[in-house]
Write an enzyme that holds these catalytic residues in place. Structure first.
Site, mmCIF file in Angstrom:
data_model
loop_
_atom_site.group_PDB
_atom_site.id
_atom_site.type_symbol
_atom_site.label_atom_id
_atom_site.label_comp_id
_atom_site.label_asym_id
_atom_site.label_seq_id
_atom_site.Cartn_x
_atom_site.Cartn_y
_atom_site.Cartn_z
ATOM 1 N N ALA A 10 52.966 -8.214 36.731
ATOM 2 C CA ALA A 10 52.687 -8.628 38.106
ATOM 3 C C ALA A 10 53.775 -9.553 38.664
ATOM 4 O O ALA A 10 54.402 -9.240 39.689
ATOM 5 C CB ALA A 10 51.329 -9.318 38.164
ATOM 6 N N GLY A 12 56.738 -10.577 37.201
ATOM 7 C CA GLY A 12 58.090 -10.087 36.986
ATOM 8 C C GLY A 12 58.484 -9.016 37.981
ATOM 9 O O GLY A 12 59.574 -9.057 38.571
ATOM 10 N N ASN A 103 54.422 -19.140 31.506
ATOM 11 C CA ASN A 103 53.379 -20.138 31.327
ATOM 12 C C ASN A 103 53.447 -20.679 29.900
ATOM 13 O O ASN A 103 53.963 -20.025 29.004
ATOM 14 C CB ASN A 103 51.992 -19.521 31.546
ATOM 15 C CG ASN A 103 51.742 -19.175 32.993
ATOM 16 O OD1 ASN A 103 52.308 -19.770 33.907
ATOM 17 N ND2 ASN A 103 50.871 -18.198 33.215
ATOM 18 N N LYS A 185 52.369 -27.857 35.149
ATOM 19 C CA LYS A 185 51.943 -26.463 35.324
ATOM 20 C C LYS A 185 51.020 -26.040 34.179
ATOM 21 O O LYS A 185 50.051 -25.302 34.391
ATOM 22 C CB LYS A 185 53.179 -25.552 35.355
ATOM 23 C CG LYS A 185 52.853 -24.047 35.452
ATOM 24 C CD LYS A 185 52.257 -23.687 36.785
ATOM 25 C CE LYS A 185 51.812 -22.217 36.841
ATOM 26 N NZ LYS A 185 52.910 -21.277 36.604
ATOM 27 N N ASN A 189 47.307 -24.208 34.308
ATOM 28 C CA ASN A 189 46.918 -23.013 33.557
ATOM 29 C C ASN A 189 45.821 -23.308 32.535
ATOM 30 O O ASN A 189 44.947 -22.470 32.295
ATOM 31 C CB ASN A 189 48.131 -22.425 32.836
ATOM 32 C CG ASN A 189 49.196 -21.911 33.784
ATOM 33 O OD1 ASN A 189 50.382 -22.129 33.562
ATOM 34 N ND2 ASN A 189 48.789 -21.243 34.845
#
Length: 307
Positions: A10, A12, A103, A185, A189
């Site tokens: 998605a 990339g 991530n 970040k 996540n």
């Protein structure tokens, strides 16, 4: 600029779409046969904040690509990073820069096993993306993409990549402290992604619960304890506010970990809550929330028969 996207799911594929539209020579790399075949036959279709377009863009498995590249953007899942680095080794030159936007935590050390530190650029992004079908993706939000070189000698090249991202509508930003940004970040996540996957909820549904807000603060406390071990100072209240603000604009979005669970794919939990749990426990610091979340996600993977 000659650019490869290593891992064309998605996010990339969406970045590849934007960079190709911006005038760069982009090649997508992936292992999903249906994705490769669809993009070859019909092109890559992207819905970028409501604007839908289709472009032609090269795509193949890494082993089949013989070109070399100025920049490789890494968009694999965390657990696929090492395999991808081995697979693309023949495409890397002494000057190829790898921009890691994965991530999770600890990726710089893995990449440094395969290329010199001077060629590593670490970063984060808050763009949200989804894979609607093979060859069809959507990209939501407005970025930014924050990146910083791992070695001071690479600053000029990093600034050039920031400009490429800006010119292509991806809102590149030069980070003065990407290590902090990476941990922040990871907190996003480790709360949004993991809880969404466990509770089978989109972001709006997740944050409509008062229980979520209480859990988010406890999870962030554990991330802050692990970050301190890593030399990063996270203010718990500020990070919780950041997560709450980020949730406002995401509405019906299902985060990547929910997408993985829904499609019976392994998640990145070991590189998020799992890493925090291990770091804390290795230093005799309790991390019950992260440990339980990691166990619940792995239990769900097993129940669903993820392979």
């Amino acid at each position: 600029m000659k650019i490869a996207i290593a891992g064309s799911g998605a996010l990339g594929s969406s970045f590849g779409f934007m960079l190709q539209k911006g005038g760069h020579d982009v090649t997508l790399m992936d292992y999903w046969d249906e994705q490769i075949q669809t993009i070859r036959e019909h092109g890559l279709t992207a819905n970028v904040n409501g604007v839908i377009e289709t472009i032609r863009i090269p795509i193949d498995k890494p082993e089949n690509i013989q070109d070399s590249f100025d920049v490789v953007f890494m968009f694999t899942k965390s657990m696929g990073l090492r395999h991808m680095l081995k697979a693309i080794a023949h495409t890397l030159t002494v000057d190829t820069k790898i921009v890691c936007l994965l991530n999770g935590l600890g990726h710089a050390k893995t990449i440094a096993e395969y290329i010199p530190t001077k060629n590593i650029i670490m970063g984060t992004t808050v763009w949200t993306a989804g894979l609607d079908a093979p060859g069809k993706v959507h990209l939501m939000g407005h970025g930014p993409v924050e990146i910083q070189e791992s070695d001071p000698s690479g600053k000029s090249e990093t600034l050039a990549i920031v400009k490429v991202l800006q010119d292509c509508g991806l809102n590149g930003v030069y980070s003065e402290d990407v290590h902090f940004t990476t941990w922040r970040k990871a907190c996003v996540n480790g709360t949004m992604n993991s809880l969404s996957a466990i509770l089978d909820a989109n972001i709006e549904e997740l944050f409509s619960s008062t229980q979520t807000h209480a859990m988010v603060k406890e999870i962030v406390k554990e991330f802050a304890a692990a970050a301190e071990i890593d030399g990063v100072d996270l203010n718990v209240d500020e990070i919780v506010d950041y997560i709450n603000q980020a949730s406002v604009n995401l509405g019906s979005h299902y985060p990547s970990m929910h997408q993985d669970i829904s499609n019976r794919r392994f998640t990145e939990i070991d590189f998020l809550n799992g890493t925090v749990a291990k770091m804390c426990e290795d230093n005799n610091i309790p991390a019950p929330y992260c440990r339980l979340i990691t166990q619940l996600i792995h239990a769900k993977e097993e129940i669903l028969g993820v392979k």
